[in-house]
Design an enzyme around this catalytic site. Structure first.
Site, mmCIF file in Angstrom:
data_model
loop_
_atom_site.group_PDB
_atom_site.id
_atom_site.type_symbol
_atom_site.label_atom_id
_atom_site.label_comp_id
_atom_site.label_asym_id
_atom_site.label_seq_id
_atom_site.Cartn_x
_atom_site.Cartn_y
_atom_site.Cartn_z
ATOM 1 N N ASP A 1 0.852 -1.187 0.000
ATOM 2 C CA ASP A 1 0.000 0.000 0.000
ATOM 3 C C ASP A 1 0.893 1.243 0.000
ATOM 4 O OD1 ASP A 1 -2.993 0.895 0.478
ATOM 5 O OD2 ASP A 1 -1.831 2.005 1.969
ATOM 6 N N TYR B 1 -1.631 11.357 2.045
ATOM 7 C CA TYR B 1 -2.522 11.615 0.915
ATOM 8 C C TYR B 1 -2.552 13.108 0.573
ATOM 9 C CZ TYR B 1 -4.222 6.870 1.653
ATOM 10 O OH TYR B 1 -4.310 5.505 1.790
ATOM 11 N N HIS C 1 -6.952 -6.740 -0.495
ATOM 12 C CA HIS C 1 -5.923 -5.706 -0.412
ATOM 13 C C HIS C 1 -4.873 -5.995 0.646
ATOM 14 C CE1 HIS C 1 -4.103 -1.789 -0.787
ATOM 15 N NE2 HIS C 1 -4.318 -1.516 0.489
#
Length: 316
Positions: free
Chosen positions: A101, A230, A295
């Protein structure tokens, strides 16, 4: 966990918590969102038993590591700087690198900035994507998926933190971990986290005890640091201008789950299997797709992941 050594290491002007076990070549394990060193618990024990020194930090902003207050302290250059200083502190010239990730993104950055410090790479979930020369990532994501796409929803400081506070850290974390829809992650508002009267059913790979470990750390540290990664995506794009069209020239293996939301984004399968990925990562050895896995593949299928890591790294 038993026999895993925990300590605080001063690196790059900040303090990182690391968990480590074993003797031998250093395997550096970089976690993603919303995770911790703990996400690698199965790899730490498994790889250390195979003759590696497994080291997993809490990235800056997470767990027991420092969380700088400025959003600008979470750039790719800062975080890679942390990792290079950590490698120095471990007394290693090079490491065997594993990322998942956001940790996979940091691993790609490390291979671009300092390939001399990485002997080989196993990345999970996220393939390398060459920098678009003219379109910023958040602008691109809005165009493709809309304002409610998760990377867009995470941009405004304080908004997602407030929504998580209203539903509670425990519910928010469990929702992230149990989201199995392979489509784009759309979070329209806090109702995405569900009704508090309805319990979140954990998957078989995540026990309640394990979930509570995450909860305890995020309740203490909060989500601002993790969300700041982010919020720096567009700034990272600007900082990456000198590396536009640069190839990753580190021996690499990519492992993804067939149900991973990243792998199922439009165009990704064609890119990964159709030659584009290999063009950008010329030393790519193999792409492994684990059928039915999602994931959080290193926690969902720990033995398979340990085997894939070991089979590749033993060549080096």
């Amino acid at each position: 966990m038993e026999e895993i050594v925990h300590r605080i290491v001063g690196v790059n002007g900040t303090n990182l918590h690391i968990a480590e076990k074993g003797q031998g070549p250093v395997v550096l394990l970089l976690h993603g969102f919303p995770e911790l060193w703990f996400s690698w618990r199965h790899q730490i024990t498994g790889l250390s038993s195979l003759g590696y020194r497994a080291v997993a930090p809490d990235l800056r902003g997470y767990g027991d590591s420092d969380a700088p207050t400025s959003v600008h302290a979470y750039s790719c250059l800062h975080v890679v700087g942390d990792m290079i200083a950590l490698i120095d502190s471990l007394g290693a010239d090079q490491v065997l690198l594993v990322g998942h990730d956001w940790g996979a993104l940091i691993a790609w950055y490390m291979c671009l900035f300092r390939p001399d410090r990485v002997r080989a790479l196993v990345n999970l979930s996220v393939p390398f994507s060459s920098r678009h020369p003219s379109v910023k990532p958040i602008e691109r994501n809005r165009a493709f998926f809309g304002d409610q796409y998760y990377t867009c929803r995470f941009q405004e400081p304080g908004v997602m933190e407030a929504e998580i506070a209203r539903v509670g850290v425990e519910r928010a974390l469990k929702k992230f971990f149990t989201s199995i829809d392979p489509g784009p992650l759309i979070i329209p508002d806090e109702t995405w986290f569900g009704d508090s009267s309805t319990p979140v059913i954990l998957p078989s790979w995540l026990s309640e005890e394990d979930a509570q470990y995450y909860v305890s750390k995020f309740e203490k540290k909060g989500f601002t640091g993790p969300l700041n990664y982010y919020r720096m995506m567009d700034r990272d794009w600007e900082l990456m201008a000198p590396w536009t069209a640069t190839q990753v020239k580190v021996p690499t293996k990519l492992v993804v789950g067939s149900m991973d939301l990243v792998y199922n984004l439009p165009g990704i399968k064609k890119y990964v299997h159709g030659g584009g990925f290999k063009e950008n990562v010329p030393l790519l050895d193999e792409v492994v797709v684990i059928d039915g896995a999602g994931h959080f593949v290193n926690q969902e299928r720990p033995q398979e992941i340990n085997t894939h890591i070991h089979e590749f790294f033993q060549q080096f």
